[in-house]
Design a protein around this motif. Structure first.
Motif, PDB file in Angstrom:
ATOM      1  N   LEU A 224       0.771  -1.235   0.000  1.00  0.00           N
ATOM      2  CA  LEU A 224       0.000   0.000   0.000  1.00  0.00           C
ATOM      3  C   LEU A 224       0.812   1.301   0.000  1.00  0.00           C
ATOM      4  O   LEU A 224       0.441   2.251  -0.688  1.00  0.00           O
ATOM      5  CB  LEU A 224      -0.938  -0.041   1.213  1.00  0.00           C
ATOM      6  CG  LEU A 224      -2.037   0.996   1.270  1.00  0.00           C
ATOM      7  CD1 LEU A 224      -2.851   0.983  -0.018  1.00  0.00           C
ATOM      8  CD2 LEU A 224      -2.934   0.704   2.468  1.00  0.00           C
TER       9      LEU A 224
ATOM     10  N   GLU B 125       1.299   2.930  -3.275  1.00  0.00           N
ATOM     11  CA  GLU B 125       0.139   3.590  -3.873  1.00  0.00           C
ATOM     12  C   GLU B 125      -0.070   4.969  -3.262  1.00  0.00           C
ATOM     13  O   GLU B 125      -0.340   5.942  -3.965  1.00  0.00           O
ATOM     14  CB  GLU B 125      -1.112   2.735  -3.673  1.00  0.00           C
ATOM     15  CG  GLU B 125      -1.043   1.464  -4.494  1.00  0.00           C
ATOM     16  CD  GLU B 125      -2.294   0.621  -4.373  1.00  0.00           C
ATOM     17  OE1 GLU B 125      -3.390   1.154  -4.594  1.00  0.00           O
ATOM     18  OE2 GLU B 125      -2.167  -0.575  -4.051  1.00  0.00           O
TER      19      GLU B 125
ATOM     20  N   ASP C 189      -8.793   4.241   3.030  1.00  0.00           N
ATOM     21  CA  ASP C 189      -7.887   3.506   2.157  1.00  0.00           C
ATOM     22  C   ASP C 189      -8.634   2.533   1.248  1.00  0.00           C
ATOM     23  O   ASP C 189      -8.040   1.931   0.356  1.00  0.00           O
ATOM     24  CB  ASP C 189      -6.843   2.744   2.993  1.00  0.00           C
ATOM     25  CG  ASP C 189      -5.675   3.643   3.378  1.00  0.00           C
ATOM     26  OD1 ASP C 189      -5.544   4.710   2.748  1.00  0.00           O
ATOM     27  OD2 ASP C 189      -4.919   3.281   4.291  1.00  0.00           O
TER      28      ASP C 189
ATOM     29  N   THR D 169      -9.920  -0.393   1.739  1.00  0.00           N
ATOM     30  CA  THR D 169      -9.392  -1.747   1.728  1.00  0.00           C
ATOM     31  C   THR D 169      -9.795  -2.502   2.974  1.00  0.00           C
ATOM     32  O   THR D 169     -10.217  -1.903   3.965  1.00  0.00           O
ATOM     33  CB  THR D 169      -7.856  -1.754   1.578  1.00  0.00           C
ATOM     34  OG1 THR D 169      -7.441  -3.093   1.309  1.00  0.00           O
ATOM     35  CG2 THR D 169      -7.171  -1.261   2.833  1.00  0.00           C
TER      36      THR D 169
ATOM     37  N   ARG E  77      -6.949  -8.585  -1.373  1.00  0.00           N
ATOM     38  CA  ARG E  77      -6.831  -7.166  -1.050  1.00  0.00           C
ATOM     39  C   ARG E  77      -7.409  -6.373  -2.204  1.00  0.00           C
ATOM     40  O   ARG E  77      -7.102  -6.652  -3.360  1.00  0.00           O
ATOM     41  CB  ARG E  77      -5.356  -6.774  -0.828  1.00  0.00           C
ATOM     42  CG  ARG E  77      -4.719  -7.394   0.412  1.00  0.00           C
ATOM     43  CD  ARG E  77      -5.336  -6.884   1.707  1.00  0.00           C
ATOM     44  NE  ARG E  77      -4.756  -7.534   2.872  1.00  0.00           N
ATOM     45  CZ  ARG E  77      -5.179  -8.682   3.384  1.00  0.00           C
ATOM     46  NH1 ARG E  77      -6.187  -9.336   2.835  1.00  0.00           N
ATOM     47  NH2 ARG E  77      -4.597  -9.205   4.446  1.00  0.00           N
TER      48      ARG E  77
ATOM     49  N   ARG F  87      -6.714  -3.820  -3.683  1.00  0.00           N
ATOM     50  CA  ARG F  87      -5.685  -2.828  -3.979  1.00  0.00           C
ATOM     51  C   ARG F  87      -5.074  -3.115  -5.328  1.00  0.00           C
ATOM     52  O   ARG F  87      -5.065  -4.247  -5.799  1.00  0.00           O
ATOM     53  CB  ARG F  87      -4.556  -2.886  -2.938  1.00  0.00           C
ATOM     54  CG  ARG F  87      -4.961  -2.718  -1.518  1.00  0.00           C
ATOM     55  CD  ARG F  87      -5.605  -1.403  -1.216  1.00  0.00           C
ATOM     56  NE  ARG F  87      -5.077  -0.271  -1.948  1.00  0.00           N
ATOM     57  CZ  ARG F  87      -5.450   0.973  -1.721  1.00  0.00           C
ATOM     58  NH1 ARG F  87      -6.315   1.234  -0.752  1.00  0.00           N
ATOM     59  NH2 ARG F  87      -4.961   1.954  -2.426  1.00  0.00           N
ATOM     60  N   TYR F  88      -4.486  -2.104  -5.886  1.00  0.00           N
ATOM     61  CA  TYR F  88      -3.819  -2.269  -7.179  1.00  0.00           C
ATOM     62  C   TYR F  88      -2.429  -2.892  -7.044  1.00  0.00           C
ATOM     63  O   TYR F  88      -2.116  -3.890  -7.682  1.00  0.00           O
ATOM     64  CB  TYR F  88      -3.709  -0.916  -7.897  1.00  0.00           C
ATOM     65  CG  TYR F  88      -2.645  -0.903  -8.956  1.00  0.00           C
ATOM     66  CD1 TYR F  88      -2.787  -1.677 -10.105  1.00  0.00           C
ATOM     67  CD2 TYR F  88      -1.469  -0.165  -8.776  1.00  0.00           C
ATOM     68  CE1 TYR F  88      -1.781  -1.708 -11.065  1.00  0.00           C
ATOM     69  CE2 TYR F  88      -0.468  -0.196  -9.737  1.00  0.00           C
ATOM     70  CZ  TYR F  88      -0.622  -0.969 -10.880  1.00  0.00           C
ATOM     71  OH  TYR F  88       0.359  -1.005 -11.813  1.00  0.00           O
TER      72      TYR F  88
ATOM     73  N   ASN G  83      -9.539   0.557  -6.153  1.00  0.00           N
ATOM     74  CA  ASN G  83      -8.837  -0.517  -6.836  1.00  0.00           C
ATOM     75  C   ASN G  83      -8.848  -0.289  -8.345  1.00  0.00           C
ATOM     76  O   ASN G  83      -9.847  -0.465  -9.010  1.00  0.00           O
ATOM     77  CB  ASN G  83      -9.518  -1.834  -6.486  1.00  0.00           C
ATOM     78  CG  ASN G  83      -8.819  -2.998  -7.139  1.00  0.00           C
ATOM     79  OD1 ASN G  83      -7.913  -2.816  -7.943  1.00  0.00           O
ATOM     80  ND2 ASN G  83      -9.241  -4.184  -6.786  1.00  0.00           N
TER      81      ASN G  83
END
Ligand code: ANZ
Ligand code: ZN
Length: 824
Positions: free
Chosen positions: A88, A91, A166, A168, A430, A432-433, A471
């Motif tokens: 994270l 990002e 965030d 997430t 997750r 997330r990217y 994401n």
């Protein structure tokens, strides 16, 4: 004769020279057919946050010292380095600095690699791993699919801690006082569908395996044991009156079943959810509970609260009907999410019963069967004891009573014995990217379809404008639109990525064969694994180490490796503090290693780190300590410079017998060597080793040099000082070694053996007189006196000759120097 060194110590020049030597000689390039036993040392790899920090310097200086020592001991050493590169912060930094997480990460890696090289650590850079490269993560995608096919990876809906800022899911440990650890936002609960790895299938082995880890700190093993949380007890089924259903509870104390005065279910128990559909109060209560964190510690700290459901449940053992409550302290994720309330013997149940006026019934007494008395109702007795108020159990001991109850339950088909683990399956999705894509495709026809092996890796797209906070894979149709590998129809990819703990769970194995593009692991994994020494921070005592142990066993069961555990010895180094607080950006007390490398050199920084505190303890940063370390290196340099100016090894002087001064110095030398060797091999108290070498250098400086023979002893002492310090300050010792006239590089030198004779048999030469006249010389162990001494001397023929026929009136002994026999 010796290679000339300058009079003044110039760390920059010295360190450049040593580093370019190691790199051009390939000193730390490792292969499997070198002689010697293998020694695999690994320090927890860094997150590429920008610059190395003092915590890294400390960790890696310890690892490097051990590696250099083991290499000189003749081991075939492997010390690799890489980057825990997903996560994270990349990002967040990318958003803040208007860049791309990939760009930011690679730039940081370049910078930090350069810094690690400046520190002179002996890494095999040929094996460098960056977890954010497809070369690496393709293999965890590959393994994930294997696990999916085995049922060890599965998808399920679960309630998660959701960080609304965030965007997430957070692990329980990432929720601090109900807030996200990075965003500080109030964490919400949300039900989403996620991927899990079935670590619970290995719970028993992860627990029993701890017993084989003799070289792990016991504190870490205890933490793991508690985290796995094995609990033995029973499942008991209570029929719910006015309903077809029943409630199953898990209890670790089946012996207390007669003391059950209520049943409590968790707010997200199916019965609670069901009731909430028609009952506003219940719905309101459940919603309220869902706003608090799911972390067990947080829940335990809450005041006990609940709501009566209007349902009753029948205790199968005595057919008593007890009320069913929804209670905020019953966790949905443990046991069955329902309990039997026994307020007389459980603190939490007691607090709850007291609040809602529920009966308290004592059924266990601390006393022997003869003297059973009722406990006052405000005193919870939670230990084992003797049963009372329990019909057929009365007089039995708790353990025995529990067994009897379980037998009954089984016979009645109303329960069974149960081993319960606290350990939960590992949620790895997750939203997330910047992580490894989960290699799954969703097809309307075929359902969940794993990406076929031939299509791996599923590459994380990097070539796009990164600015969204959510994401981004969800916003990249080029990524997620795909044809179903089964039926060919339009399908979509999973857009979640792996938890970054997945990458760090198997990197130690991958280092052994990082260049293999055809397989995840090959036979080199069995040559090098398990890691002989793993060094890192105590903050990874639970999750990372547990996940790594789990992955190791999974890989073993896939036939990829043979060993059972990944790390033989674990060493946890202490934190680096500044003004008593952990160095951190938020506290603004960070000391940047680069400044010290630039002004003092890497050796000074390494020496300070290793000298300032025992390695497992906290280390307080001190500029004057750094100064002191630097002065010591300069003193060493000067000493060797002066010696090398006058010492010539081109002579044929041979020392037959050491003078007593020489013996004293040599004894000190070999005592020091013994100590340093022990420290490097097992004890790891590097600070004491360095202190001992400093003392030796002081003794050396007091040594009175008279002749060439003295200089030969000096040469021995200085050579060994240089060797002993070389694992800690490798650059300056590399150069000083040549200054001492050596031809081969120091790192290729074998670690010296301790000269036992120098330790134990320190010999002195004694003058022997008869009536004050010198008659003989005699060599004997230091400190020999009394009869043991005189008997030997009286046997000498020069002595005998002068005393025969006379009586010895008395004997004068000056220990270690002289003996005078006075005769009549
Ligand atoms: C009755 C009882 C009587 C209990 C007694 C304890 C003492 P460990 O040892 O950690 O496994 N429990 C079970 N499931 C629960 C849940 N989902 N949320 C909160 N508490 C739960 O703890 C097991 C005990 O914790 C169980 O045994 C149950 O309370 C409670 F004198 O049952 B006991
Ligand atoms: Zn399909």
């Amino acid at each position: 004769m010796s290679l000339q060194i300058n009079e003044t110590y110039d760390p920059r020049k010295v360190e450049k020279e040593a580093q370019s030597f190691w790199s051009s000689a390939g000193t730390f390039v490792t292969n499997e057919d070198s002689p010697g036993d293998k020694f695999y040392a690994l320090c927890m790899f860094p997150y590429p946050s920008g610059n190395i920090h003092m915590g890294h310097v400390r960790n890696y200086s310890i690892g490097d010292a051990v590696v250099r020592f083991q290499k000189m001991r003749g081991k075939n050493v492997l010390q690799p380095m890489g980057w825990d590169a997903f996560g994270l912060p990349a990002e967040n930094a990318a958003i803040k600095n208007d860049t791309h997480p990939a760009v930011w990460t690679y730039k940081n890696m370049d910078n930090m690699r350069n810094q690690l090289k400046q520190m002179g650590y002996g890494y095999d850079w040929n094996r460098e791993i960056s977890t954010c490269t497809p070369d690496y993560y393709r293999w965890e995608q590959w393994l994930f699919i294997k696990l999916f096919k085995k049922g060890l990876a599965y998808k399920k809906k679960s309630l998660v801690n959701w960080d609304p800022v965030d965007q997430t899911v957070l692990a329980n440990e990432q929720v601090i006082n109900g807030r996200g650890w990075r965003s500080d936002a109030i964490v919400e609960k949300k039900e989403i569908s996620q991927w899990f790895l079935k670590i619970t299938a290995y719970a028993d082995e992860l627990l029993s395996g701890l017993d084989t880890l003799n070289d792990w700190p016991s504190q870490v093993k205890t933490m793991q044991k508690n985290w796995i949380g094995k609990s033995e007890g029973a499942l008991i089924s209570f029929k719910v009156t006015d309903a077809e259903s029943s409630v199953e509870v898990f209890t670790s104390r089946p012996d207390t079943v007669f003391g059950c005065t209520f049943v409590a279910i968790s707010p997200d128990h199916p019965i609670s959810i069901n009731l909430s559909e028609h009952d506003r109060d219940i719905k309101y209560f459940i919603d309220k509970c869902n706003k608090t964190s799911t972390a067990e510690a947080d829940i335990a700290a809450l005041p006990k609260e609940g709501l009566f459901t209007n349902l009753y449940a029948i205790n199968p053992i005595n057919n008593e009907s007890v009320p069913v409550w929804i209670a905020n302290y019953v966790l949905s994720s443990y046991g069955t999410g329902a309990i039997m309330g026994v307020p007389a013997h459980d603190e939490r149940d007691y607090e709850f019963a007291a609040r809602y006026d529920l009966p308290v019934k004592q059924v266990v007494s601390p006393n022997k069967p003869q003297q059973l008395i009722d406990q006052p109702a405000n005193n919870v007795y939670s230990d084992y004891g003797t049963l009372l108020n329990s019909e057929f159990l009365n007089g039995l001991e708790s353990k025995e009573a529990g067994k009897v109850i379980i037998e009954r339950l089984v016979a009645m088909n109303a329960g069974s014995s149960k081993i319960q683990y606290r350990l939960r399956d590992w949620g790895i999705s997750r939203q997330r990217y910047w992580g490894a894509p989960i290699p799954i495709i969703y097809c309307e026809e075929c359902g969940i379809v794993p990406v076929p092996e031939k299509d791996l890796p599923v590459v994380l797209p990097e070539n796009f404008d990164f600015s969204e906070k959510t994401n981004v894979l969800k916003n990249l149709p080029d990524f997620y639109n795909v044809d179903c590998p089964c039926c060919g129809k339009k399908a979509v990819r999973e857009t979640d990525t792996f938890d970054t703990f997945v990458e760090s769970s198997w990197y130690s194995a991958r280092f052994t064969c990082a260049d293999n593009t055809n397989e995840m692991l090959d036979e080199r994994a069995d040559y090098w694994s398990p890691v002989d020494l793993y060094i890192g921070g105590i903050e990874h005592a639970i999750l990372h180490l547990l996940y790594a142990r789990f992955f190791h066993k999974v890989m073993r069961d896939e036939g990829l490796m043979k060993s059972d555990e990944p790390f033989i010895k674990l060493f946890t180094q202490g934190m680096v503090l500044k003004d008593g607080a952990k160095m951190s950006k938020s506290k603004g007390n960070v000391v940047n290693p680069q400044n010290y490398i630039d002004t003092y050199g890497a050796d000074t920084l390494r020496l300070f780190m290793m000298f300032a505190a025992p390695p497992e303890q906290q280390l307080e940063w001190s500029d004057s300590g750094v100064d002191g370390a630097h002065r010591f290196i300069k003193r060493l340099w000067n000493t060797i410079y002066r010696h090398s100016e006058v010492f010539s090894s081109s002579h044929d002087v041979v020392i037959q017998k050491y003078t007593s001064d020489q013996q004293v110095l040599r004894r000190k030398l070999h005592e020091t060597l013994l100590k340093v060797t022990e420290v490097m091999e097992v004890k790891f108290s590097f600070n004491t080793a360095i202190a001992a070498v400093m003392e030796l250098l002081n003794a050396y400086n007091k040594f009175n040099i008279v002749d060439e023979k003295d200089r030969i002893v000096c040469q021995e002492v200085l050579e060994k000082i240089v060797i002993m310090l070389s694992p800690i300050i490798p650059h300056v010792t590399h150069v000083l070694w040549f200054a001492l006239g050596q031809k081969k590089p120091l790192i290729n030198e074998p670690w010296p053996e301790v000269d036992e004779s120098a330790l134990h048999q320190e010999i002195v030469t004694i003058a022997v007189q008869v009536n004050g006249k010198f008659r003989a010389e005699y060599s004997i162990k230091v400190g020999t006196t009394g009869d043991i001494l005189t008997e030997q001397l009286l046997n000498l023929k020069e002595v005998k000759r002068h005393i025969t026929g006379r009586d010895i009136k008395h004997t004068i002994i000056i220990p270690d120097k002289l003996v005078n026999f006075v005769t009549s």
